[in-house]
Enzyme design. Structure first.
Site, PDB file in Angstrom:
ATOM      1  N   HIS A 261       0.881  -1.167   0.000  1.00  0.00           N
ATOM      2  CA  HIS A 261       0.000   0.000   0.000  1.00  0.00           C
ATOM      3  C   HIS A 261       0.923   1.222   0.000  1.00  0.00           C
ATOM      4  O   HIS A 261       1.769   1.350   0.875  1.00  0.00           O
ATOM      5  CB  HIS A 261      -0.885  -0.038   1.237  1.00  0.00           C
ATOM      6  N   ASP A 263       0.530   5.139   0.028  1.00  0.00           N
ATOM      7  CA  ASP A 263      -0.343   6.305   0.071  1.00  0.00           C
ATOM      8  C   ASP A 263       0.237   7.379  -0.836  1.00  0.00           C
ATOM      9  O   ASP A 263       1.402   7.769  -0.685  1.00  0.00           O
ATOM     10  CB  ASP A 263      -0.486   6.799   1.509  1.00  0.00           C
ATOM     11  N   ASP A 373      -8.000   0.797   1.615  1.00  0.00           N
ATOM     12  CA  ASP A 373      -7.785   1.698   2.760  1.00  0.00           C
ATOM     13  C   ASP A 373      -8.665   2.932   2.806  1.00  0.00           C
ATOM     14  O   ASP A 373      -8.488   3.746   3.697  1.00  0.00           O
ATOM     15  CB  ASP A 373      -6.297   2.117   2.770  1.00  0.00           C
ATOM     16  N   HIS A 582      -7.085   9.188  -0.696  1.00  0.00           N
ATOM     17  CA  HIS A 582      -7.765   8.960   0.587  1.00  0.00           C
ATOM     18  C   HIS A 582      -7.038   9.484   1.830  1.00  0.00           C
ATOM     19  O   HIS A 582      -7.514   9.229   2.951  1.00  0.00           O
ATOM     20  CB  HIS A 582      -8.151   7.485   0.752  1.00  0.00           C
TER      21      HIS A 582
HETATM   22 ZN   LIG Z   1      -3.834   4.442   2.720  1.00  0.00          ZN
END
Ligand SMILES: [Zn+2]
Length: 1023
Positions: A261, A263, A373, A582
């Protein structure tokens, strides 16, 4: 027999940690190191590789926050290592925090090609599989000294989150930069022991566990702790039998997919994410080369686009691995966006921009939406996912619920229109799996669909800040493929998992099929609807401006032959879509990210406005006639939707303003009469046709309320339920003034509170049902939550809130734990409290959060003795002041616009919401403009225009998107006032669909029947 299980496990654990793992690289020689420190922004690798270096001694502190240090490591392979696998081992001063949350580096060869990256859990760099003695080694490291912002002290205020405030002191001290023999047998032994240790810990005390324990003891008995490499093979031999014992036939099956993941921004700025993606993907490309069956999945077209632009040497490796089917583009979106707040059109663009990129670069389309997420999922999504051409949806975030445990892991998720999408939540409750025994056991035991389905997905690898899968994880997967007592692990594309899950679920279709209807509400992170107001304001403004820009540009293209600005619009949309990531739109990133987001939104606004002005100028031509352009999808101010007409005087009578003896005011027009008290609060708002008052008797509306707001964790994310227990009403008015100008009655109220002040400009325009409030706040608070309350005299069992392409209802009571947990919820442009025949709406231009409470007064007085009076209080969420991760969140000048709409239903609320944020544009020119596209809804309304644009494929086709806004079956027509030669229904992302042909008359009219909340995209070929 005498037995002590803990004696064996304690022994194995200690030997593994203190002896076996360190023995993997025990034979080593130091490398010579030089460095060049760059405190500011990163430079392109080719410049970094050419930097002049100075000598550096391992053990010297390096790296201020956000700096880059280029290291050059040189040495030669000792003669006696000939034929052995050799690696560099680099410890930049890593601590026990996760990869991606601290220092990390990308490793280059002198020719500029990348090897892989290093992080705390991945410190090796392959040098040679079979080295030659005397071979020269040279490696270059682009090391990022990113500060630890979350890890040691959770949620502590920090100034390190922005280069403008971070400290220049070095953060890390290197420990090791060596050349070492890689002892493969020792590495294998370590994994054997680790897998068995973790497995036995999850097993009941029975034969399988006891045999594993005995095998571990046997292995450790033959392992000479002074000669581990020499005795590792013998130790492994003692473990062969227990590792070869196959899994039970009904064992839970894990579909593993390599994952990191990443971000797109969070505790780091976008510029660092670009490097994070390059680091992780280099390592994954290396791991793919060194394994046979490992597959790695990565979402977000934006992240691929970054690598393509900034790290071409890594891009080639990704492209090769994608072509081999080992590197899997997932999700089909531009970024892993928030899905609660973006507009319907913006979500469509997340899909269209994402899928177009994957198609263009790799010739593939994603079959599923991958959002592990994001903070809750809109009930409009199932339809959008399906109509964009996807088959499945993946997340795990709902496992973070504070209160309620979600009842399914593999299920059909049904949206507001009835569309269902096959959805999966991994029962191990993580998107950062390390394939630990604990995680596998958790997946097995928690999986809710075990009666009918065989397995679940595990996204395997370090994530959030990247890192990805390690060779230890692939080594574990190999051992866990078919192991007694464990879930079975295999690497596979999530598409294969979903295909199997679909068959399994369908084969067992029963009346209790796993179906979840409505939003996937996350019972956590509720304050993400409010934190970082300007980021949200920019989003609302720009997603709207871009839809408007498309409509005027398409009209100008059809009417004047003006060029349609495809490239500009694509670029502007992509920037908006990135800012919907997000952790950006939800307001949960560091100060740096939000500072940049605000600046970026200003640039996007400028770009969109330029397209709008250019298009309108082309349309209206030269002249000095006062004209009015209507950017809304509903007629307003005498101008049809998306048309330009002569600016006519309003036909409604001017609003009136009367001062009351007590210092209050009455504002009135033909539709409503509003009473303000002397402090500027709304004590009454009467719908003149029904005589109903919107405000509960004896109460005041438009009252600002200040709460203490210090959640237990996750400051920018969370508001905890107890925040409601302490509240201050901001009742004092410093100054109240009133005027009537151009027929608009206006009362201006100034208030001061603690260190802050605000001004409310309250207006009632002629012919409007909306009492509008323009709020300007000078906000200097810490850990406070500002709301504005409207106690409504409405007995509303539900409150309706707009979402993408429609609305959804939530109950106002808290009967169940599920309902009680929704104490802060989302809306788009409006929320409506309604009882049959009378409703009150609240509209806004940039607010996403609200809450509803109900009170019942049975005081024997109102409305009549013994008759209960129900008050529904709706409160809009305006501002917060969390101190982490941005210590200055929302401080300073802030603006909001909201309105109280008296006497409306869902249709009127939809229209009021749409026009509230899309006011007419006044301009001068030669002529008015007939709308290019007109939508007529039949009896009862509902058919609503969403987008008018030219097709993404640049064919010149006109794309028109409509939806049914009221949750009913609706009929209507779409008319294109330009020559068209045919029309068809296409997917949301403008692909042809089977049976999509539709009839279009010679006048460009298409007749439509829409299902409740249906979104329909039409594509017109231009004649
Ligand atoms: Zn995230």
């Amino acid at each position: 027999m005498h037995d002590d299980i803990t004696l064996t496990t304690g022994r194995a654990q200690r030997v593994l940690t203190e002896r076996i793992w360190p023995a993997v690289h025990a034979t080593s020689v130091p490398l010579d190191v030089e460095r060049h420190a760059l405190p500011g922004e990163p430079i392109p690798p080719r410049e970094g590789l050419a930097l002049a270096m100075e000598p550096y001694e391992v053990g010297t502190p390096w790296g201020p926050a956000w700096g880059t240090t280029w290291f050059r490591l040189t040495g030669s392979v000792p003669a006696e290592w000939t034929g052995r696998p050799v690696e560099a081992v680099i410890d930049l001063g890593f601590d026990t925090n996760m990869p991606g949350f601290q220092a990390e580096a990308l490793v280059y060869r002198p020719d500029g090609t990348t090897v892989k990256s290093i992080n705390p859990r991945n410190q090796y760099v392959p040098v040679a599989d079979a080295a030659s003695g005397g071979e020269r080694v040279e490696l270059l490291l682009e090391a990022a000294s990113n500060p630890v912002l979350l890890g040691h002290d959770l949620f502590k205020q920090t100034q390190e989150g922005d280069t403008t405030t971070s400290s220049p002191r070095p953060l890390y001290t290197t420990r090791r930069m060596d050349l070492a023999i890689f002892e493969a047998e020792v590495h294998d032994l370590a994994l054997d022991v680790e897998v068995l240790l973790e497995l036995q810990a999850e097993l009941p005390t029975g034969p399988r566990r006891m045999r594993i324990l005995q095998a571990l003891d046997d292995a450790l008995d033959v392992l000479d702790l002074q000669r581990i490499p020499q005795t590792a093979a013998a130790a492994r031999a003692a473990l062969t039998d227990v590792l070869a014992s196959p899994a039970e036939p009904s064992a839970h099956e894990i579909s593993a997919v390599g994952h990191a993941h990443i971000d797109s921004a969070w505790l780091w700025p976008v510029r660092e994410t670009i490097r994070k993606v390059a680091r992780t993907t280099s390592s994954m490309a290396d791991l793919i080369d060194r394994t046979d069956d490992f597959v790695y999945g990565m979402s977000s077209a934006q992240q691929y686009a970054w690598v393509k632009e900034h790290r071409p040497e890594v891009w080639t490796r990704i492209k090769d691995a994608v072509a081999k089917g080992r590197f899997l583009p997932l999700g089909g979106m531009w970024v892993e966006s928030d899905t609660v707040m973006p507009s319907g059109e913006a979500l469509v663009r997340q899909f269209s921009q994402g899928q177009r990129f994957f198609e263009r670069e790799f010739g593939i389309r994603s079959k599923g939406v991958w959002l592990p997420d994001s903070f809750g999922y809109s009930p409009a999504l199932p339809q959008l996912v399906r109509r964009a051409g996807f088959d499945w949806f993946f997340t795990q975030k709902i496992s973070w619920n504070q209160v309620n445990v979600f009842p399914h892991h593999t299920f059909w998720w049904e949206g507001i229109d009835g569309s269902r999408v096959l959805t999966h939540f991994p029962p191990m409750d993580t998107y950062n799996s390390q394939l630990s025994g604990e995680e596998l056991a958790k997946a097995t035991h928690q999986f809710r669909e075990s009666r009918r389905a065989s397995g679940s997905i595990a996204p395997v690898g370090f994530g959030d800040g990247g890192g990805g899968t390690t060779r230890e994880m692939t080594g574990k997967a190999e051992r866990l493929a078919d192991l007694e007592g464990s879930a079975k692990v295999r690497w596979e594309h999530p598409d294969a998992f979903f295909e199997r899950a679909r068959e399994e679920l369908t084969a067992h279709a029963t009346s209790d099929s796993a179906v979840w209807v409505g939003e996937l509400y996350l019972e956590l992170h509720r304050a993400t609807l409010t934190s970082q107001h300007k980021t949200k304001q920019g989003n609302r403004r720009n997603e709207q401006l871009l839809v408007e820009a498309e409509a005027w540009a398409a009209t100008a293209s059809a009417r004047t032959g003006a060029d349609y600005p495809y490239d500009e619009l694509d670029a502007l949309w992509q920037q908006v879509l990135l800012l919907q990531f997000h952790d950006i739109l939800p307001g949960t990133s560091v100060a740096w990210v939000h500072r940049e987001a605000m600046a970026q939104h200003a640039v996007i606004t400028e770009g969109a406005q330029a397209i709008i002005e250019r298009s309108l100028r082309a349309l209206v031509g030269e002249g000095d006639t006062a004209l009015r352009a209507n950017p809304a999808v509903f007629a307003q101010a005498g101008v049809p939707a998306l048309g330009v007409a002569l600016a006519a005087e309003p036909t409604s009578a001017p609003s009136t303003l009367t001062e009351l003896p007590d210092g209050g005011y009455v504002l009135a027009n033909e539709l409503v009469r509003v009473t303000l008290d002397a402090a500027g609060h709304v004590t009454s708002a009467v719908d003149l046709s029904s005589g109903r008052d919107a405000v509960a008797p004896g109460r005041a509306a438009n009252v600002l309320q200040l709460h203490q707001d210090f959640p237990n964790k996750w400051d920018a994310w969370d508001v905890d339920r107890f925040y409601r227990n302490s509240v201050t009403d901001l009742r004092e008015a410093e100054k109240v003034t009133a005027t009537v100008e151009d027929g608009v009655a206006t009362v201006t109220v100034r208030r001061q509170f603690s260190a802050s002040s605000l001004e409310q400009v309250i207006t009632l325009a002629p012919g409007s049902r909306t009492l509008e409030v323009a709020l300007r706040t000078d906000w200097h608070e810490a850990e406070k939550f500002l709301k504005v309350a409207f106690p409504l005299d409405v007995r509303a069992e539900h409150v309706a809130a707009e979402t993408q392409f429609g609305f959804h209802k939530r109950v106002t009571h808290t009967n169940t734990s599920w309902e009680a947990a929704k104490f802060e919820t989302s809306m788009h442009k409006w929320v409506l409290a309604e009882e049959p025949g009378f409703g009150v709406g609240l509209v806004n231009d940039s607010i996403y959060g609200y809450d509803v409470t109900r009170e019942v007064s049975d005081d024997g007085v109102a409305p009549a003795p013994g008759v209960p009076a129900v008050t529904t209080t709706v409160r809009l969420s305006l501002l917060r002041a969390p101190r982490f991760p941005d210590p200055e969140t929302d401080q300073g000048s802030q603006t909001h616009r909201y309105g109280l709409v008296v006497g409306v239903d869902t249709a009127a609320a939809t229209e009021a919401g749409a026009t509230f944020g899309a006011r007419p544009r006044e301009l001068r020119g030669g002529t008015g403009v007939e709308p290019l596209v007109t939508v007529n809804s039949g009896v009862g309304g509902g058919v609503t225009l969403s987008a008018v644009k030219l097709a993404d494929d640049r064919s010149g086709d006109l794309v028109v998107r409509v939806y049914e806004a009221l949750g009913r079956r609706a009929s209507g027509t779409v008319t294109v006032a330009a020559p068209v030669s045919g029309a068809r229904t296409v997917s949301l992302i403008e692909d042809s669909i089977a049976g999509g042909e539709v009839d279009v008359t010679a006048d460009g009219v298409v007749a439509l029947d829409l299902a409740p909340f249906e979104v329909r995209t039409l594509r017109f070929a231009r004649a």
